[in-house]
Design an enzyme around this catalytic site. Structure first.
Site, PDB file in Angstrom:
ATOM      1  N   TRP A  63       0.818  -1.206   0.000  1.00  0.00           N
ATOM      2  CA  TRP A  63       0.000   0.000   0.000  1.00  0.00           C
ATOM      3  C   TRP A  63       0.859   1.266   0.000  1.00  0.00           C
ATOM      4  O   TRP A  63       0.559   2.234  -0.687  1.00  0.00           O
ATOM      5  CB  TRP A  63      -0.950  -0.016   1.190  1.00  0.00           C
TER       6      TRP A  63
ATOM      7  N   LYS B  26      -4.534   0.953   8.952  1.00  0.00           N
ATOM      8  CA  LYS B  26      -5.789   0.656   9.633  1.00  0.00           C
ATOM      9  C   LYS B  26      -5.547  -0.311  10.783  1.00  0.00           C
ATOM     10  O   LYS B  26      -5.062  -1.412  10.571  1.00  0.00           O
ATOM     11  CB  LYS B  26      -6.789   0.057   8.634  1.00  0.00           C
TER      12      LYS B  26
ATOM     13  N   GLY C  36     -10.529   3.881   3.599  1.00  0.00           N
ATOM     14  CA  GLY C  36     -11.490   3.542   2.555  1.00  0.00           C
ATOM     15  C   GLY C  36     -11.003   2.411   1.672  1.00  0.00           C
ATOM     16  O   GLY C  36      -9.908   1.883   1.854  1.00  0.00           O
TER      17      GLY C  36
ATOM     18  N   LYS D  45     -12.937  -3.342   9.978  1.00  0.00           N
ATOM     19  CA  LYS D  45     -13.316  -4.073   8.754  1.00  0.00           C
ATOM     20  C   LYS D  45     -12.329  -5.192   8.462  1.00  0.00           C
ATOM     21  O   LYS D  45     -12.672  -6.196   7.831  1.00  0.00           O
ATOM     22  CB  LYS D  45     -13.470  -3.108   7.577  1.00  0.00           C
TER      23      LYS D  45
ATOM     24  N   ASP E 257     -15.911  -0.485   2.519  1.00  0.00           N
ATOM     25  CA  ASP E 257     -14.647  -1.178   2.246  1.00  0.00           C
ATOM     26  C   ASP E 257     -14.825  -2.693   2.258  1.00  0.00           C
ATOM     27  O   ASP E 257     -13.855  -3.438   2.094  1.00  0.00           O
ATOM     28  CB  ASP E 257     -13.614  -0.777   3.312  1.00  0.00           C
TER      29      ASP E 257
ATOM     30  N   SER F 232      -7.348  -9.530  -0.830  1.00  0.00           N
ATOM     31  CA  SER F 232      -7.453  -9.120   0.571  1.00  0.00           C
ATOM     32  C   SER F 232      -6.637 -10.053   1.462  1.00  0.00           C
ATOM     33  O   SER F 232      -6.923 -11.248   1.558  1.00  0.00           O
ATOM     34  CB  SER F 232      -8.916  -9.134   1.017  1.00  0.00           C
TER      35      SER F 232
ATOM     36  N   ASN G 156      -6.538 -10.061   4.734  1.00  0.00           N
ATOM     37  CA  ASN G 156      -7.319 -10.498   5.888  1.00  0.00           C
ATOM     38  C   ASN G 156      -8.297 -11.614   5.509  1.00  0.00           C
ATOM     39  O   ASN G 156      -8.434 -12.595   6.241  1.00  0.00           O
ATOM     40  CB  ASN G 156      -8.053  -9.302   6.501  1.00  0.00           C
TER      41      ASN G 156
ATOM     42  N   GLU H 239      -3.642  -7.365   9.284  1.00  0.00           N
ATOM     43  CA  GLU H 239      -3.770  -6.461  10.423  1.00  0.00           C
ATOM     44  C   GLU H 239      -4.948  -6.831  11.333  1.00  0.00           C
ATOM     45  O   GLU H 239      -4.949  -6.518  12.521  1.00  0.00           O
ATOM     46  CB  GLU H 239      -3.946  -5.013   9.938  1.00  0.00           C
TER      47      GLU H 239
END
Length: 320
Positions: A11, A102, A132, A187, A239, A249, A251, A269
């Site tokens: 990121w 996040k 976001g 999230k 999100d 993703s 996660n 995370e």
């Protein structure tokens, strides 16, 4: 605008690429021995994107901080306090710190802006968050999305939104820093739960997970003093597609592999965030059944099937 992006992972590198693309003077900074930094320094590219020659890549933190009018930080959230100890050795007066990460600090239960506020005077060094949906894999293909910038400093918030908005990312002005941060952090935990459903071949339950997950995070945001409606905005519910369904993703993939008994070696995370949210739930007396189930499966040895079943035998109640 002179911007330094601290952190050059998936990121962080995308942020540097994006901010350069829309015309800012960007330095990408990472740890000298980090494989991500070494790759970018040697080749000016990674597996996601290619940096233009205009982006300077460095491991010199002092150089990066001195260069910047705006410092964007994108690292593993549980290392933020340790990193801020190094960053704060430099003069930060007049600079803006933007957190594009996040999570919640597991040792203290603090939001990430609160962690940074332990090191700076916010009147001299304003703090903002950038949250976001979105994936580097989409942005580099020119696929647009919407994101949020929030801050307690209204002038800084407006300046950042106006400076960062483009045809690729439409930014909105956040109106609830507590909600923006907690929603964004939480999230990732719901993303792990979604992955667990995928791993159990219960993917059709994701709709219910989205509805009930958002509801419990809204309760937590309200208990913390934020606006519960923030959970239904871009920081959290908005999100979900990128976190609960996307093959990219981390996660979601972590949860899927966990349910299958496979070790996942990339950063997710939501793992430590589940622990931090349970600390907040206890402190503020908020019921977080889904987050709690994820936490117990990850940290207390309960089977994922057992935790899923426990959600279905809870006392029946009204939806709202």
């Amino acid at each position: 605008m002179k911007i330094s992006v601290l952190g050059c992972g998936r990121w962080g590198s995308c942020i540097a690429w994006y901010l350069d693309k829309i015309g800012h003077d960007v330095i990408s900074c990472g740890l000298a021995d980090a494989p991500e930094l070494i790759e970018l320094k040697n080749t000016h590219k990674n597996s996601y994107l290619t940096y233009p020659k205009s982006i300077e890549v460095t491991s010199d933190l002092t150089r990066a901080v001195e260069h910047a009018e705006v410092i964007v930080i994108s690292i593993s959230c549980q290392h933020l306090r340790e990193y801020m100890e190094d960053i704060a050795k430099n003069n930060l007066d007049g600079k803006i710190i933007v957190l594009c990460m996040k999570g919640v600090e597991v040792t203290t239960g603090k939001r990430l802006s609160q962690v940074v506020a332990d090191f700076v005077d916010e009147k001299k060094t304003p703090i903002a968050v950038w949250v976001g949906p979105g994936h580097p894999q989409d942005y580099v293909k020119g696929i647009p999305n919407c994101m949020v910038i929030d801050s307690n400093n209204e002038k800084v918030k407006a300046m950042l939104v106006d400076s960062f908005t483009s045809e690729l990312i439409r930014f909105y002005y956040g109106t609830d820093l507590i909600g923006s941060e907690i929603g964004a952090a939480a999230k990732n935990v719901i993303g792990i739960a979604a992955g667990i459903l995928d791993g159990l071949n219960y993917s059709s339950l994701k709709g219910a997970l989205m509805a009930r997950g958002t509801r419990e995070i809204a309760r937590l945001i309200k208990a913390l003093g934020g606006n519960e409606m923030s959970a239904y905005g871009l920081c959290h519910l908005g999100d979900y597609e990128a976190t609960l369904f996307s093959p990219w993703s981390h996660n979601r993939k972590y949860g899927e592999d966990f349910a299958k008994g496979i070790k996942y070696d990339k950063l997710a995370e939501g793992v430590m965030t589940s622990k931090a949210l349970m600390k907040l739930a206890s402190q503020y007396n908020v019921d977080l059944p889904i987050v709690g189930s994820v936490y117990r499966a990850l940290f207390e040895g309960y089977s994922v099937k057992e935790q899923l079943d426990s959600l279905f035998v809870r006392k029946v109640k009204k939806e709202f």
